[in-house]
Design an enzyme around this catalytic site. Structure first.
Site, PDB file in Angstrom:
ATOM      1  N   ASP A 135       0.871  -1.161   0.000  1.00 37.52           N
ATOM      2  CA  ASP A 135       0.000   0.000   0.000  1.00 37.52           C
ATOM      3  C   ASP A 135       0.922   1.229   0.000  1.00 37.52           C
ATOM      4  OD1 ASP A 135      -3.190   0.640   1.658  1.00 37.52           O
ATOM      5  OD2 ASP A 135      -2.068   1.783   0.150  1.00 37.52           O
TER       6      ASP A 135
HETATM    7  C1  GLC Z   1      -4.207   4.402  -0.102  1.00 36.59           C
HETATM    8  C2  GLC Z   1      -5.130   3.265   0.232  1.00 36.59           C
HETATM    9  C3  GLC Z   1      -5.191   2.219  -0.847  1.00 36.59           C
HETATM   10  C4  GLC Z   1      -5.062   2.891  -2.202  1.00 36.59           C
HETATM   11  C5  GLC Z   1      -3.649   3.417  -2.293  1.00 36.59           C
HETATM   12  C6  GLC Z   1      -3.393   4.151  -3.615  1.00 36.59           C
HETATM   13  O1  GLC Z   1      -3.467   4.764   1.029  1.00 36.59           O
HETATM   14  O2  GLC Z   1      -4.921   2.586   1.463  1.00 36.59           O
HETATM   15  O3  GLC Z   1      -6.440   1.530  -0.685  1.00 36.59           O
HETATM   16  O4  GLC Z   1      -5.306   1.959  -3.232  1.00 36.59           O
HETATM   17  O5  GLC Z   1      -3.327   4.277  -1.207  1.00 36.59           O
HETATM   18  O6  GLC Z   1      -4.156   5.318  -3.674  1.00 36.59           O
END
Ligand code: GLC
Length: 746
Positions: free
Chosen positions: A283
């Site tokens: 993430d």
């Molecule tokens: C965010 C979220 C994730 C998302 C990623 C990209 O922090 O936790 O669900 O896909 O970053 O935006």
């Protein structure tokens, strides 16, 4: 003797072949693709390999990244959706880098791209995987039409705490429903064949993120292996089996280990048990966050832990691009681990056809955005996702009898908030609000009195109440701003925010029929509001076409069929409360509540079971609940056997009648309880659901078949299997209704 030895050798060779036989590819790879991967890998320098493992959030001018792209230091970008820029990014990679490897372009396409569908919690409320799959397909067509080929969706996090803002983004509290929605969205995004409109799915957040302690986002979780294997992992396994191309690690540490460095889940379970050969991405900076977690000393350390745990791509920590070469040189990371990660990245790019078709047709892509068929599907989904919580008979409203309609409330004309959280590319100019839909349908009959999300304690609603007195019916649209749910947006108080409840009281006092519609990202605690409205329709932020959908429901063009995928609490103090709880040694049995008694002075005992003296142990509305304008009756419930072998199939038959005056659709739900196990088991678990349309007065006999293998669970001995013994089965319209029938498993 010689013959025996030969036979033994032959058996050993067969066994060896079986063991070395590569597992079937979960992402659908084949020998041709694997051959291309090896050819490419053999030509790559270590630096180029590591470059593929680096994902960068793009913003601003493409030229800012040109050198890194030419040097093969970026394998993927996210957050660029301008097709012209995406083509330029790809052109530099394909035509100016040494190996011409195209980029994987990612975006959070969570519940639609331009055409926004209900938030995922609303999608789950449809209990309609086919419709949800269609919506994901539409999202894929629009997103790939602009050059996006990877979405960070579906989110599979089981959520049982509505304080957690990200409950909005998942499919709620139930394992079976979550798994079916996951399969549908993976199929929808990726399509039948991985063609130019295939959008790689990314199942997230792996794993257990929704169990954040206190319902506070990013907080620690403390799930046992049994809870992981019986609740939180099964939806991911279902999505892997459905062919998901990628997976994202979660921010949380579970039982002390952050997911991004968790070898047990990323290797033992995901790779070794499930054979997942897709791509694992972190993430956003979840690798770097292992430092504040206290799981690593610095970026080099956490990069080492992540790649050795099985992470393939680094989203925005820059840990791989900065430190992997030296980690390989020092022997802390084997180059073979890098090769394995790069294989999985190249596999996804090859499966998507990016080497053959790296560019998007800009004009063709623009033409599909907001297509009429897309808006129609979004409206139908919003119609199916809305849940009728209360109706004293005022609904459906009769178009010819409404006269003057007062429309008010913060969600009556909130084109941005109606889209809900994670609607990055939803454009509010395209939103049709309830006010717009009502004005179009009832020209000259609508009186709109705006009411904002007033934080200050408004004590006077004179203008709105006066308007209510002049109206024939009051339609008030309440709820939650989009920003109050979603990532990092957790609440400790789940009542309608501001003075919305007071507004309802004032409107009721005006003496005209009040119908409330709530749009929110979670189940709010609305018990105190129910007495102040004749009916309540609840829509988890319904998206672009929420207005027409809600008006069609309020006026009976469509009969509500939505069922809640999460428990509605009476008060936030009941958290966590969900239907598939265990029985405990002292199950609640209608103990008296404080409100019903006057404790005597010095009284020493009150209640003896598991409940709250003030709020009891029952929710406001249970999982699977939702009313209709008609009524349904279940009868003649029967099983074809009293006892089933472990490899058998349960054959349930029952009659379902539409006993009311409106055609309608019932979501039939089948729950099963394992009465005694090697570990305590939930009082009920959803094992089947089906939407059944019935004309008014129609009665049908239905049959449901459930393999006994569906009753397997990870038990005390650490094996997932069905345990023989007694079971109960319910078939009903929600998780709290119906009478059980019993059966045995032998
Ligand atoms: C965010 C979220 C994730 C998302 C990623 C990209 O922090 O936790 O669900 O896909 O970053 O935006």
């Amino acid at each position: 003797m010689k013959y025996t030895r030969t036979l033994l050798l032959a058996v050993l060779l067969v066994l060896l072949a079986a063991c070395t036989q590569p597992k079937p590819s979960t992402v659908g790879s084949d020998a041709g693709i694997e051959k291309r991967i090896e050819q490419l890998l053999s030509r790559m320098t270590l630096a180029e390999k590591i470059g593929q493992m680096n994902q960068v959030s793009a913003g601003g001018e493409v030229s800012n990244y040109a050198e890194a792209l030419r040097n093969g230091q970026i394998g993927s970008i996210l957050n660029e959706v301008d097709p012209v820029k995406i083509n330029e990014f790809q052109r530099i990679c394909v035509e100016e880098s040494r190996l011409g490897i195209p980029l994987l372009v990612g975006r959070d396409v969570i519940h639609g791209f331009h055409t926004i569908f209900p938030i995922p919690l609303g999608l789950a409320a449809t209990f309609d995987p086919a419709l949800v799959e269609q919506g994901a397909r539409i999202a894929a067509v629009e997103a790939t039409g602009q050059g996006v080929r990877w979405t960070f969706s579906p989110m599979l996090d089981i959520a049982r705490d509505p304080r957690w803002g990200r409950m909005a983004e998942g499919s709620g509290e139930d394992v079976y429903l979550d798994a079916r929605m996951a399969e549908a969205m993976v199929r929808g995004y990726q399509g039948e064949a991985l063609d130019a409109n295939a959008l790689a799915a990314c199942i997230k957040h792996f794993v257990g993120y929704g169990a954040a302690e206190g319902g506070r986002d990013y907080n620690s979780t403390f799930l046992t292996e049994r809870q992981l294997r019986n609740v939180y992992l099964p939806p991911f396994e279902a999505a892997v089996k459905a062919g998901a191309l990628t997976l994202m690690t979660s921010f949380n540490d579970n039982d002390g280990v952050p997911s991004t460095g968790n070898t047990f889940i990323l290797k033992d379970v995901l790779r070794d048990e499930w054979g997942f050969d897709g791509l694992v991405v972190t993430d956003w900076n979840s690798m770097g966050e292992m430092i504040p977690h206290g799981f690593g000393t610095d970026r080099k350390d956490v990069a080492c832990k992540a790649v050795n745990a099985g992470v393939d791509m680094d989203m925005m920590t820059f840990g791989f691009i900065s430190h992997l070469e030296e980690l390989v040189a020092s022997g802390q990371v084997k180059e073979s681990a890098i090769d394995e990660a790069v294989r999985r990245i190249l596999r996804v790019k090859l499966l998507l056809g990016l080497f053959e078709h790296p560019y998007v047709d800009v004009d063709a892509g623009q033409a599909v955005q907001y297509a009429e068929s897309h808006l129609d599907a979004a409206r139908r989904t919003a119609e199916e996702s809305a849940i009728l919580l209360k109706n004293d008979g005022i609904l459906p409203l009769k178009a010819g009898q409404v006269g003057t309609i007062l429309v008010t409330g913060p969600m009556a004309d909130a084109p941005h908030d109606q889209l809900g959280t994670w609607s990055f590319d939803g454009e509010k100019a395209h939103t049709v609000t309830p006010l717009q839909a009502l004005k179009e349908r009832f020209p000259g009959q609508v009186n709109y009195v705006p009411y904002g999300y007033s934080r200050e304690r408004r004590t006077r609603f004179d203008d709105i109440v006066a308007a209510a007195r002049r109206a024939d019916v009051v339609l008030v649209f309440l709820g939650e701003e989009a920003i109050l749910s979603g990532e990092a947006h957790c609440l400790a108080d789940l009542n309608l925010i501001g003075t919305q409840s007071e507004l309802l009281v004032a409107l009721k006092a005006a003496g005209k029929p009040v119908v409330a519609t709530v749009m929110a990202g979670r189940p709010l605690t609305i018990e105190r509001d129910l007495p102040n409205c004749r009916a309540m329709l609840y829509a988890f932020h319904p998206g672009t076409m929420g207005g027409p959908a809600l008006v069609n429901l309020l006026f009976g063009d469509v009969n509500p069929s939505g069922k809640t995928p999460v428990t509605f609490l009476r008060t936030v103090g009941q958290v966590p409360m969900y239907y598939s709880h265990t029985m405990t040694g002292r199950p609640y049995n209608n103990e008296t509540l404080l409100a019903d008694i006057e404790p005597e002075a010095g009284q020493t005992s009150l209640g003896n079971t598991s409940y709250y003296l003030d709020y009891g142990a029952r929710p406001l509305f249970p999982f699977g609940y939702g009313l209709s304008y008609t009524t349904f009756d279940y009868s003649d419930i029967a099983l074809d056997k009293e006892a089933y072998p472990q490899d058998g199939t349960i054959r349930l038959t029952f009659s379902l009648a539409n006993t009311g005056a409106y055609d309608g659709t019932e979501v039939v739900q089948v729950y099963i309880r394992d009465l005694v196990g090697s570990i305590t088991r939930p009082v009920k678990e959803l094992k089947y659901f089906e939407r059944v349309p019935l004309k008014a007065g129609e009665k049908r006999t239905l049959e449901v078949q459930i393999p006994v293998s569906e009753l397997a669970f990870f038990g005390l001995d650490g094996v997932t299997k069905v345990e023989p013994g007694g079971f109960q089965l319910w078939v009903a319209g929600d998780s709290a209704s119906g009478q059980p029938v019993s059966f045995q498993v032998l």
